[in-house]
Scaffold this motif. Sequence first.
Motif, PDB file in Angstrom:
ATOM      1  N   GLN A   1       0.032   0.970   6.012  1.00  0.00           N
ATOM      2  CA  GLN A   1       1.078   1.849   5.493  1.00  0.00           C
ATOM      3  C   GLN A   1       2.029   2.177   6.647  1.00  0.00           C
ATOM      4  O   GLN A   1       1.812   1.721   7.770  1.00  0.00           O
ATOM      5  N   ILE A   2       3.028   2.958   6.416  1.00  0.00           N
ATOM      6  CA  ILE A   2       4.036   3.250   7.435  1.00  0.00           C
ATOM      7  C   ILE A   2       3.436   3.907   8.687  1.00  0.00           C
ATOM      8  O   ILE A   2       3.903   3.689   9.798  1.00  0.00           O
ATOM      9  N   ASP A   3       2.356   4.678   8.519  1.00  0.00           N
ATOM     10  CA  ASP A   3       1.747   5.378   9.654  1.00  0.00           C
ATOM     11  C   ASP A   3       0.621   4.601  10.319  1.00  0.00           C
ATOM     12  O   ASP A   3      -0.014   5.107  11.236  1.00  0.00           O
ATOM     13  N   GLY A   4       0.327   3.399   9.848  1.00  0.00           N
ATOM     14  CA  GLY A   4      -0.771   2.611  10.399  1.00  0.00           C
ATOM     15  C   GLY A   4      -1.738   2.200   9.305  1.00  0.00           C
ATOM     16  O   GLY A   4      -1.337   1.885   8.191  1.00  0.00           O
ATOM     17  N   SER A   5      -3.014   2.217   9.607  1.00  0.00           N
ATOM     18  CA  SER A   5      -4.046   1.810   8.655  1.00  0.00           C
ATOM     19  C   SER A   5      -4.083   2.746   7.448  1.00  0.00           C
ATOM     20  O   SER A   5      -3.911   3.960   7.578  1.00  0.00           O
TER      21      SER A   5
ATOM     22  N   ILE B   1      -1.841  -7.210 -10.140  1.00  0.00           N
ATOM     23  CA  ILE B   1      -2.580  -8.236  -9.412  1.00  0.00           C
ATOM     24  C   ILE B   1      -2.705  -7.765  -7.973  1.00  0.00           C
ATOM     25  O   ILE B   1      -1.713  -7.680  -7.248  1.00  0.00           O
ATOM     26  N   LYS B   2      -3.932  -7.416  -7.585  1.00  0.00           N
ATOM     27  CA  LYS B   2      -4.207  -6.976  -6.225  1.00  0.00           C
ATOM     28  C   LYS B   2      -4.450  -8.223  -5.376  1.00  0.00           C
ATOM     29  O   LYS B   2      -5.411  -8.955  -5.604  1.00  0.00           O
ATOM     30  N   VAL B   3      -3.563  -8.456  -4.413  1.00  0.00           N
ATOM     31  CA  VAL B   3      -3.661  -9.623  -3.545  1.00  0.00           C
ATOM     32  C   VAL B   3      -4.036  -9.141  -2.146  1.00  0.00           C
ATOM     33  O   VAL B   3      -3.223  -8.516  -1.463  1.00  0.00           O
ATOM     34  N   THR B   4      -5.265  -9.386  -1.734  1.00  0.00           N
ATOM     35  CA  THR B   4      -5.724  -8.953  -0.421  1.00  0.00           C
ATOM     36  C   THR B   4      -5.232  -9.940   0.631  1.00  0.00           C
ATOM     37  O   THR B   4      -5.520 -11.134   0.550  1.00  0.00           O
ATOM     38  N   THR B   5      -4.453  -9.423   1.584  1.00  0.00           N
ATOM     39  CA  THR B   5      -3.862 -10.263   2.624  1.00  0.00           C
ATOM     40  C   THR B   5      -4.091  -9.638   3.998  1.00  0.00           C
ATOM     41  O   THR B   5      -4.561  -8.519   4.111  1.00  0.00           O
ATOM     42  N   THR B   6      -3.702 -10.382   5.009  1.00  0.00           N
ATOM     43  CA  THR B   6      -3.731  -9.911   6.387  1.00  0.00           C
ATOM     44  C   THR B   6      -2.298  -9.759   6.858  1.00  0.00           C
ATOM     45  O   THR B   6      -1.532 -10.732   6.812  1.00  0.00           O
ATOM     46  N   ILE B   7      -1.919  -8.560   7.289  1.00  0.00           N
ATOM     47  CA  ILE B   7      -0.558  -8.359   7.763  1.00  0.00           C
ATOM     48  C   ILE B   7      -0.296  -9.287   8.956  1.00  0.00           C
ATOM     49  O   ILE B   7      -1.143  -9.463   9.821  1.00  0.00           O
TER      50      ILE B   7
ATOM     51  N   ASP C   1       0.817  -1.213   0.000  1.00  0.00           N
ATOM     52  CA  ASP C   1       0.000   0.000   0.000  1.00  0.00           C
ATOM     53  C   ASP C   1       0.853   1.266   0.000  1.00  0.00           C
ATOM     54  O   ASP C   1       0.624   2.181  -0.797  1.00  0.00           O
ATOM     55  N   GLY C   2       1.839   1.330   0.895  1.00  0.00           N
ATOM     56  CA  GLY C   2       2.687   2.521   0.995  1.00  0.00           C
ATOM     57  C   GLY C   2       3.440   2.799  -0.293  1.00  0.00           C
ATOM     58  O   GLY C   2       3.604   3.960  -0.682  1.00  0.00           O
ATOM     59  N   CYS C   3       3.870   1.746  -0.968  1.00  0.00           N
ATOM     60  CA  CYS C   3       4.593   1.918  -2.238  1.00  0.00           C
ATOM     61  C   CYS C   3       3.723   2.622  -3.276  1.00  0.00           C
ATOM     62  O   CYS C   3       4.200   3.489  -4.005  1.00  0.00           O
ATOM     63  N   LEU C   4       2.444   2.243  -3.320  1.00  0.00           N
ATOM     64  CA  LEU C   4       1.548   2.816  -4.326  1.00  0.00           C
ATOM     65  C   LEU C   4       1.040   4.195  -3.946  1.00  0.00           C
ATOM     66  O   LEU C   4       0.397   4.865  -4.749  1.00  0.00           O
ATOM     67  N   GLN C   5       1.355   4.653  -2.732  1.00  0.00           N
ATOM     68  CA  GLN C   5       1.033   6.026  -2.338  1.00  0.00           C
ATOM     69  C   GLN C   5       2.088   7.002  -2.862  1.00  0.00           C
ATOM     70  O   GLN C   5       1.821   8.195  -2.948  1.00  0.00           O
ATOM     71  N   GLU C   6       3.249   6.523  -3.171  1.00  0.00           N
ATOM     72  CA  GLU C   6       4.350   7.385  -3.609  1.00  0.00           C
ATOM     73  C   GLU C   6       4.084   7.925  -5.010  1.00  0.00           C
ATOM     74  O   GLU C   6       3.663   7.188  -5.899  1.00  0.00           O
ATOM     75  N   GLY C   7       4.359   9.188  -5.223  1.00  0.00           N
ATOM     76  CA  GLY C   7       4.144   9.816  -6.521  1.00  0.00           C
ATOM     77  C   GLY C   7       4.917   9.167  -7.648  1.00  0.00           C
ATOM     78  O   GLY C   7       4.407   9.039  -8.760  1.00  0.00           O
TER      79      GLY C   7
ATOM     80  N   ASP D   1      -6.620   3.700   6.055  1.00  0.00           N
ATOM     81  CA  ASP D   1      -7.763   4.606   6.210  1.00  0.00           C
ATOM     82  C   ASP D   1      -7.329   6.022   6.575  1.00  0.00           C
ATOM     83  O   ASP D   1      -8.083   6.977   6.376  1.00  0.00           O
ATOM     84  N   LEU D   2      -6.122   6.171   7.099  1.00  0.00           N
ATOM     85  CA  LEU D   2      -5.618   7.489   7.482  1.00  0.00           C
ATOM     86  C   LEU D   2      -5.415   8.407   6.279  1.00  0.00           C
ATOM     87  O   LEU D   2      -5.578   9.620   6.388  1.00  0.00           O
ATOM     88  N   ALA D   3      -5.021   7.841   5.131  1.00  0.00           N
ATOM     89  CA  ALA D   3      -4.654   8.715   4.011  1.00  0.00           C
ATOM     90  C   ALA D   3      -4.777   8.086   2.625  1.00  0.00           C
ATOM     91  O   ALA D   3      -4.366   8.700   1.646  1.00  0.00           O
ATOM     92  N   PHE D   4      -5.328   6.881   2.513  1.00  0.00           N
ATOM     93  CA  PHE D   4      -5.262   6.172   1.229  1.00  0.00           C
ATOM     94  C   PHE D   4      -6.529   5.349   1.046  1.00  0.00           C
ATOM     95  O   PHE D   4      -6.583   4.185   1.421  1.00  0.00           O
ATOM     96  N   THR D   5      -7.570   5.972   0.475  1.00  0.00           N
ATOM     97  CA  THR D   5      -8.850   5.280   0.333  1.00  0.00           C
ATOM     98  C   THR D   5      -9.287   5.117  -1.119  1.00  0.00           C
ATOM     99  O   THR D   5     -10.399   4.665  -1.374  1.00  0.00           O
ATOM    100  N   GLU D   6      -8.422   5.437  -2.055  1.00  0.00           N
ATOM    101  CA  GLU D   6      -8.794   5.330  -3.463  1.00  0.00           C
ATOM    102  C   GLU D   6      -8.917   3.864  -3.892  1.00  0.00           C
ATOM    103  O   GLU D   6      -8.406   2.965  -3.228  1.00  0.00           O
ATOM    104  N   ASP D   7      -9.573   3.657  -5.011  1.00  0.00           N
ATOM    105  CA  ASP D   7      -9.682   2.334  -5.612  1.00  0.00           C
ATOM    106  C   ASP D   7      -8.467   2.154  -6.536  1.00  0.00           C
ATOM    107  O   ASP D   7      -8.423   2.694  -7.644  1.00  0.00           O
ATOM    108  N   VAL D   8      -7.486   1.416  -6.061  1.00  0.00           N
ATOM    109  CA  VAL D   8      -6.219   1.264  -6.783  1.00  0.00           C
ATOM    110  C   VAL D   8      -6.439   0.588  -8.135  1.00  0.00           C
ATOM    111  O   VAL D   8      -5.849   1.004  -9.142  1.00  0.00           O
TER     112      VAL D   8
END
Length: 115
Positions: free
Chosen positions: A41-45, A95-101, A8-14, A47-54
């Motif tokens: 992401q690095i700051d937690g869930s 390929i979006k792979v939904t996992t549990t950390i 998730d954090g990787c795909l937040q980067e510009g 939901d804090l800053a990344f809610t788009e449909d990737v």
Amino acid sequence: FTYVICGDGCLQEGISSEASSLAGHLRLGKLIVLYDDNKIQIDGSTDLAFTEDVCKRYEAYGWQTIAVTDGDNSVDKLEAAIERARAETSRPTLIKVTTTIGFGSAKEGTAGGPR
């Protein structure tokens, strides 16, 4: 084929947006990105800053998108998704792979502790 594993954090980067847009424009059909969608992401869930449909974003870039909804247990579905991605050589694939950390650990589902 070139494979990328990202989270998730990787795909937040510009820079990932710029590179992904270019890959779609250039129709890099031998590029396969495995996106670990664990909602952290690095700051937690996320939901804090990344809610788009990737997946929708990547479709807009011209990519094929495939979702594996149970990445914790569905190795067969993951293998099938990779084969489907390899069959599509006219555009890159996400390929979006939904996992549990932390799946299977004492801290499963949390961002706490060492990463």
